[in-house]
Design a protein around this motif. Structure first.
Motif, PDB file in Angstrom:
ATOM      1  N   TYR A 124       0.828  -1.214   0.000  1.00  0.00           N
ATOM      2  CA  TYR A 124       0.000   0.000   0.000  1.00  0.00           C
ATOM      3  C   TYR A 124       0.862   1.263   0.000  1.00  0.00           C
ATOM      4  O   TYR A 124       0.541   2.243  -0.685  1.00  0.00           O
ATOM      5  CB  TYR A 124      -0.936   0.008   1.210  1.00  0.00           C
ATOM      6  N   GLY A 178     -11.228  -1.306   2.138  1.00  0.00           N
ATOM      7  CA  GLY A 178     -11.307  -1.302   3.600  1.00  0.00           C
ATOM      8  C   GLY A 178     -11.660   0.059   4.163  1.00  0.00           C
ATOM      9  O   GLY A 178     -12.098   0.966   3.461  1.00  0.00           O
ATOM     10  N   HIS A 184      -3.439   0.416   5.808  1.00  0.00           N
ATOM     11  CA  HIS A 184      -3.365  -0.648   4.817  1.00  0.00           C
ATOM     12  C   HIS A 184      -1.933  -1.179   4.795  1.00  0.00           C
ATOM     13  O   HIS A 184      -0.988  -0.464   5.079  1.00  0.00           O
ATOM     14  CB  HIS A 184      -3.694  -0.103   3.426  1.00  0.00           C
ATOM     15  N   CYS A 187      -2.461  -4.441  -1.090  1.00  0.00           N
ATOM     16  CA  CYS A 187      -3.749  -4.529  -1.772  1.00  0.00           C
ATOM     17  C   CYS A 187      -3.659  -5.606  -2.841  1.00  0.00           C
ATOM     18  O   CYS A 187      -2.628  -5.778  -3.505  1.00  0.00           O
ATOM     19  CB  CYS A 187      -4.159  -3.190  -2.367  1.00  0.00           C
ATOM     20  N   GLN A 191      -8.731  -5.900  -5.475  1.00  0.00           N
ATOM     21  CA  GLN A 191      -8.971  -4.574  -4.903  1.00  0.00           C
ATOM     22  C   GLN A 191      -8.498  -3.479  -5.851  1.00  0.00           C
ATOM     23  O   GLN A 191      -9.168  -2.459  -6.032  1.00  0.00           O
ATOM     24  CB  GLN A 191      -8.242  -4.451  -3.559  1.00  0.00           C
TER      25      GLN A 191
END
Length: 463
Positions: A124, A178, A184, A187, A191
C-alpha cells in the motif's frame, strides 16, 4: 514531420492520427531521430536541456513519477533494457489516457517494478507514493501553466504546498479498500481492479498528466504546457468574483480545490462563485446569510482555531426558515489534516438549516444531525463560535470534523458552484403572456380558428 516520424507512427495502431503526429514528434526529439530512446535522453531530472522532452518532463514531473515511468518503459532489475522502442512509448500514453482496466492495471504494476499477475499483492505504501507522484506532477503542471484559470487561483494566494499535495495523493490511494482510516499493508489485484474502475479522480489526474507530458494539443511555438487540452474538462473550476479582491486571504490549497471539486455533481464543477468570506465581509451572520441566499448549490468551508479545515456541500439554495432543507446529494468533508468525504445516509433529511432572529428555534447554520448536535453548527450570535458533534446519522462514516467539539472559527467562506440560478420571479415576468393568464380566451381563439400572433414572437426560454 520527417519520414522517421511517419514510419514510427505507422507502426502504432493504438494512436489516432492527431496523436501520432504529437507522440512521434516527441519521440523523435528524445531519440535524436533514431528508432529507440535511451533512458538518459528521456528523463534528466532537474536539468534544463535543449531536448524537447526535457521541457515537458524535467521541470514538471515529480522525481518519483519519473522513476515509475522509467520502470514501465525500460523495465527494472535484471530485466532492465537500455533503450525503449516507439510502441512501448506510445502504450504508456494510451493506457494512461484511455486504457481499459486491465491495461491500467499493467501500467500500475510495471511502474511499481512488478509483473502484472493476479496473485501479486502491491504494498500500500508504494501505491500511495504512486498516487502522490501523479498528484504532485499535476499540481506542478498547473503552477507552470499560462492559463488564466490557473493563474487567477495562484495569484490570489492558492498555493500547491507539498503537504497538501501529499494529502491529495493519500486521499486518492486510501479508497483502494477497507476502512479509509485504518492502516493498509497490501492490496490485492482484485482490490486494485475495483479501485481503478471506481476512482474517477485518479483517472482524470493521470489523463491530464499524460496529455501534458506527451505534448498533446500543444500549440506550435508555445513553450508553456497547457493544463487542459481544448475539449477536456478541467479539474480546477473557473474562479468567479476573485478579481475584485486585491488582498484575498486564501486558506485552502490548489490540492483542496481539485479534490473537493471532483466530489460535487459534474454539472457544477466548471465554476466556483465567491460569495462570502469572514475576513473580507466581516464576522456577521446577517451579512453571510444575505450573501448566500438564493445562490444555488454552494460549498461552506471553515478553518477552526486549531488549523483543521472542513465543511459541507449544500445542494439547494440556502434560505432562512424553521425547517431543514436539502437532499441526498449533500455531503460533509474535511480538507486538513486529511481529505475525507462523508456522503448522505438518507437516514434522515437534516441536510441544511439556517435561521436568525427567532426566539423558539436555534439561530445559526446547521448541516447534519440535530439542533443541539449538528455535524456542523455555526452560531449566529455571537458569530465565530461553532461545534461539531461526535456522531451524526445524516452522513455515512462521519467523524468529528473539528479538532475539538467546540471551536472558534478562524476563517469561513462560502462559494456558489456552477452557474447562478435564474430567479423564478424574473423568469415568470419574462415568459408569461396575457393568453397564459387567461386560458378561457386562449380556448375561444382556438375554437374560432384564429391565429395567435404573439406565439410566433415570444422569446425562447433561457438555456
Amino acid at each position: 514531420m520527417g519520414n522517421t516520424s511517419k514510419k514510427l507512427a505507422a507502426k502504432c495502431t493504438l494512436l489516432t492520427k492527431d496523436e501520432q503526429k504529437y507522440v512521434a514528434a516527441t519521440f523523435r526529439a528524445a531519440s535524436k531521430n533514431s528508432e529507440r530512446i535511451r533512458e538518459d535522453d528521456l528523463i534528466v531530472s532537474g536539468k534544463v536541456d535543449a531536448v524537447l522532452l526535457e521541457k515537458f518532463w524535467g521541470p514538471q514531473i515529480d522525481p518519483r513519477l519519473a522513476q515509475y515511468l522509467s520502470n514501465f518503459l525500460f523495465g527494472s532489475g535484471q530485466q532492465k533494457s537500455p533503450t525503449v522502442e516507439f510502441n512501448r512509448f506510445a502504450e504508456l500514453y494510451v493506457y494512461n489516457v484511455r486504457g481499459t482496466v486491465d491495461e491500467r492495471m499493467m501500467v500500475t504494476y510495471n511502474s511499481l517494478g512488478k509483473d502484472y499477475n493476479e496473485t501479486v499483492e502491491l504494498p500500500y505504501q508504494l501505491l500511495k507514493e504512486y498516487c502522490e507522484s501523479i498528484a504532485s506532477t499535476y499540481i506542478k503542471i498547473l503552477k507552470s501553466s499560462s492559463s488564466k484559470r490557473a493563474r487567477t487561483w495562484i495569484e490570489k494566494g492558492f498555493k500547491g504546498r507539498a503537504s497538501h499535495v501529499q494529502a491529495l495523493g493519500e486521499a486518492v490511494a486510501a479508497t483502494v479498500g477497507g476502512d479509509l482510516d485504518s492502516p493498509h499493508h497490501h492490496c490485492t489485484a482484485e482490490q486494485l481492479s475495483k479501485w481503478l474502475q471506481t476512482n474517477t479522480l485518479l483517472k482524470q489526474l493521470a489523463e491530464l498528466v499524460f496529455l501534458n507530458l506527451y505534448g498533446i494539443n500543444k500549440k506550435a511555438g508555445d513553450e508553456s504546457p497547457t493544463p487542459v487540452p481544448a475539449a477536456m474538462p478541467s479539474l480546477l473550476p473557473l474562479p468567479d468574483g476573485l478579481d475584485a479582491m486585491p488582498d484575498y486571504p486564501a486558506f485552502i490549497d490548489l490540492s483542496h480545490i481539485v479534490w473537493l471539486n471532483s466530489h460535487i455533481p459534474q454539472k457544477h464543477q466548471h465554476k466556483w462563485r465567491f460569495l462570502f468570506s469572514s475576513h473580507i465581509h466581516g464576522e456577521s451572520f446577517s451579512t453571510m446569510a444575505g450573501r448566500i441566499q438564493d445562490q444555488g448549490a454552494s460549498i461552506l468551508i471553515i478553518e477552526d482555531n486549531s488549523g483543521y479545515i472542513f465543511g459541507g456541500y449544500a445542494p439547494v439554495p440556502w434560505s432562512l426558515g424553521p425547517n431543514f432543507i436539502g437532499n441526498e446529494d449533500s455531503f460533509l468533508f474535511t480538507l486538513a489534516p486529511k481529505m475525507r468525504m462523508y456522503p448522505a445516509t438518507t437516514y434522515n433529511n437534516h441536510y441544511q438549516y439556517m435561521n436568525h432572529h427567532t426566539k423558539t428555534l436555534p439561530n445559526g447554520l446547521i448541516m447534519g444531525g440535530q439542533f443541539e448536535f449538528g455535524g456542523i453548527w455555526v452560531n449566529a450570535d455571537p458569530f465565530g463560535e461553532g461545534s461539531s458533534a461526535e456522531s451524526c446519522s445524516t452522513y455515512r462514516g462521519y467523524r468529528r470534523l473539528s479538532k475539538e467539539p467546540v471551536f472558534h472559527i478562524r476563517s469561513l467562506e462560502v462559494w456558489g458552484v456552477g452557474d447562478k440560478p435564474v430567479i423564478d420571479k424574473e423568469s415568470d415576468e419574462r415568459d408569461v403572456s396575457v393568453l397564459d393568464t387567461n386560458p378561457e380566451a386562449k380556448a375561444i381563439l382556438d375554437m374560432a380558428g384564429r391565429t395567435r400572433h404573439s406565439e410566433g414572437i415570444r422569446e425562447p426560454p433561457p438555456l
